[in-house]
Design a protein around this motif. Structure first.
Motif, mmCIF file in Angstrom:
data_model
loop_
_atom_site.group_PDB
_atom_site.id
_atom_site.type_symbol
_atom_site.label_atom_id
_atom_site.label_comp_id
_atom_site.label_asym_id
_atom_site.label_seq_id
_atom_site.Cartn_x
_atom_site.Cartn_y
_atom_site.Cartn_z
ATOM 1 N N LEU A 91 1.121 -1.062 -0.083
ATOM 2 C CA LEU A 91 0.240 -0.002 0.200
ATOM 3 C C LEU A 91 1.173 1.233 -0.137
ATOM 4 C CD1 LEU A 91 -2.973 0.342 0.411
ATOM 5 C CD2 LEU A 91 -2.393 0.807 3.211
ATOM 6 N N ARG A 94 0.050 7.089 3.597
ATOM 7 C CA ARG A 94 -0.768 8.147 2.937
ATOM 8 C C ARG A 94 -0.645 9.033 4.109
ATOM 9 N NH1 ARG A 94 -2.634 4.562 0.065
ATOM 10 N NH2 ARG A 94 -4.519 3.703 -0.441
ATOM 11 N N ASN A 186 -2.456 -0.568 10.888
ATOM 12 C CA ASN A 186 -3.148 -0.649 9.696
ATOM 13 C C ASN A 186 -3.195 -1.100 9.291
ATOM 14 O OD1 ASN A 186 -4.308 1.488 8.185
ATOM 15 N ND2 ASN A 186 -2.616 2.186 7.241
ATOM 16 N N PRO A 187 -4.389 -2.306 10.064
ATOM 17 C CA PRO A 187 -5.183 -2.731 8.757
ATOM 18 C C PRO A 187 -6.424 -3.194 7.848
ATOM 19 C CG PRO A 187 -6.573 -2.917 10.600
ATOM 20 C CD PRO A 187 -5.414 -1.638 10.948
ATOM 21 N N PRO A 188 -6.083 -3.552 6.689
ATOM 22 C CA PRO A 188 -7.369 -3.381 6.148
ATOM 23 C C PRO A 188 -8.660 -3.407 6.234
ATOM 24 C CG PRO A 188 -6.371 -6.030 5.505
ATOM 25 C CD PRO A 188 -6.073 -4.955 7.473
ATOM 26 N N TYR A 189 -9.690 -1.597 6.164
ATOM 27 C CA TYR A 189 -10.467 -1.674 6.801
ATOM 28 C C TYR A 189 -11.953 -1.340 6.060
ATOM 29 C CZ TYR A 189 -8.492 3.083 7.193
ATOM 30 O OH TYR A 189 -7.444 4.105 6.797
ATOM 31 N N ILE A 190 -11.437 -1.501 4.998
ATOM 32 C CA ILE A 190 -12.643 -1.009 3.418
ATOM 33 C C ILE A 190 -14.075 -2.070 3.637
ATOM 34 C CG2 ILE A 190 -13.295 -0.525 1.428
ATOM 35 C CD1 ILE A 190 -10.784 1.452 2.509
ATOM 36 N N VAL A 202 -6.886 4.297 -6.563
ATOM 37 C CA VAL A 202 -6.176 3.058 -5.828
ATOM 38 C C VAL A 202 -6.943 1.736 -5.857
ATOM 39 C CG1 VAL A 202 -7.115 2.603 -3.031
ATOM 40 C CG2 VAL A 202 -6.651 5.310 -4.476
ATOM 41 N N ALA A 210 -4.218 -4.975 1.251
ATOM 42 C CA ALA A 210 -4.156 -4.333 2.082
ATOM 43 C C ALA A 210 -5.315 -3.416 2.717
ATOM 44 C CB ALA A 210 -2.326 -3.365 2.041
ATOM 45 N N LEU A 211 -6.528 -3.714 1.634
ATOM 46 C CA LEU A 211 -7.396 -2.903 1.800
ATOM 47 C C LEU A 211 -8.738 -3.239 2.389
ATOM 48 C CD1 LEU A 211 -6.627 -1.104 -1.888
ATOM 49 C CD2 LEU A 211 -6.707 0.581 1.121
ATOM 50 N N GLU A 241 -5.092 2.472 13.277
ATOM 51 C CA GLU A 241 -5.439 3.179 12.179
ATOM 52 C C GLU A 241 -7.446 2.232 12.259
ATOM 53 O OE1 GLU A 241 -3.981 5.350 8.711
ATOM 54 O OE2 GLU A 241 -5.350 4.724 7.533
HETATM 55 N N1 GLN Z 1 -6.618 5.026 4.106
HETATM 56 C C1 GLN Z 1 -6.822 3.982 2.799
HETATM 57 C C2 GLN Z 1 -7.808 4.515 1.929
HETATM 58 O O1 GLN Z 1 -8.747 5.090 2.603
HETATM 59 C C3 GLN Z 1 -7.329 2.923 3.417
HETATM 60 C C4 GLN Z 1 -5.656 1.931 4.896
HETATM 61 C C5 GLN Z 1 -6.692 1.144 4.276
HETATM 62 O O2 GLN Z 1 -7.243 0.147 3.988
HETATM 63 N N2 GLN Z 1 -6.304 0.311 5.574
HETATM 64 O O3 GLN Z 1 -7.292 3.658 0.975
#
Ligand code: GLN
Length: 280
Positions: A91, A94, A186-190, A202, A210-211, A241
């Motif tokens: 990733l 950011r 900062n794990p994948p969180y989408i 993106v 990673a997302l 995060e």
């Molecule tokens: N902040 C990232 C984004 O909006 C997502 C990173 C994540 O999933 N850890 O693209």
């Protein structure tokens, strides 16, 4: 063709393909190809460009014109106080994640020796920035992706912190090594279904691994919280995060695992982004 003309032509291709900052991107790619800085380009704009350089530059312009991020074309990105090497498998660091660094530096101002774990180390931008700032701290980074570990190792060498760092290829569930004063992630969180609505650059080019936070965006966060509560020392700090709309659910999960919430911090866009808590 001279440098100036090459940049203008590159910018035109980017503009025709609706890339947002065509001139700037074209200039960055050219400086990258000839391995010079912007000042050189400004003072040598009439200088002829080697054919080989021109070819490489035009290939990069083509890739940028289909949306490939600049950071993947130059294989680098500046984060906090250092430049990080990247590959397509990690990733892109950011600016919002710099908030995580700020919070950790605040928390550790007067600490002499800390053992830090990062779950999902990626390019290494978080953990290595901390190790660089805090000379007597030790770091452990885990990641499920072998290519990420290769990149974070490279960056550790570049930032001269590799003697204080251990890296392991591991799934978050399976990792059981050590006890830590501070854990960061900062794990994948989408949300899985929202991945396609992310910005095109993106969504098309950054690693899903990673997302992708599963159906509700929290499946990796849940694992990370559970594992952290097992691996953290009593009174240890956990810095996480999160996605802009995950605050309440994450607080519930953290409390269930015995964490006291110290603060929820907002990023540059005023979204809840970084949770700081303590294991009680
Ligand atoms: N902040 C990232 C984004 O909006 C997502 C990173 C994540 O999933 N850890 O693209």
């Amino acid at each position: 063709m001279n440098i100036n003309l090459a940049i203008i032509q590159g910018a035109k291709v980017l503009k025709d393909n609706f890339i947002k900052n065509p001139y700037l991107d074209s200039e960055i790619l050219l400086t990258h190809v000839i391995d010079k800085d912007r000042k050189y380009i400004l003072t040598n704009s009439k200088k002829d460009l080697d054919k080989e350089y021109l070819n490489t530059f035009q290939i990069l312009i083509k890739e940028r014109s289909i949306g490939k991020p600049i950071a993947y074309l130059t294989n680098k990105k500046f984060f906090w106080k250092s430049e990080f090497t990247l590959s397509d498998d990690v990733l892109i660091p950011r600016p919002d994640t710099e908030l995580v660094i700020e919070k950790i530096l605040d928390l550790t101002k007067y600490k002499k020796k800390l053992n830090i774990l990062e779950i999902g180390v990626g390019s290494g931008c978080i953990l290595l920035s901390i190790l660089k700032e805090r000379k007597s701290f030790y770091g452990t980074g885990i990641d499920i992706s072998k290519s990420c570990l290769k990149i974070s190792k490279l960056n550790a060498i570049k930032l001269k912190v590799s003697s204080k760092l251990k890296l392991y290829k591991s799934n978050v569930d399976k990792f059981t090594l050590g006890k830590y004063d501070l854990i960061v992630s900062n794990p994948p969180y989408i949300k899985n279904l929202n991945l396609k609505y992310l910005e095109k650059d993106v969504a098309r080019f950054e690693p899903k691994l990673a997302l992708d936070g599963g159906l509700d965006g929290l499946s990796e966060i849940r694992k990370v919280i559970k594992k952290s509560s097992e691996l953290i020392k009593k009174n240890g700090k956990f810095v996480l995060e999160i996605g802009f709309d995950q605050k309440n659910k994450v607080i519930t999960l953290l409390k269930k695992e015995g964490f006291y919430i110290n603060s929820i911090n907002k990023d540059l866009a005023n979204n809840d982004r970084c949770v700081v808590c303590t294991k009680i």
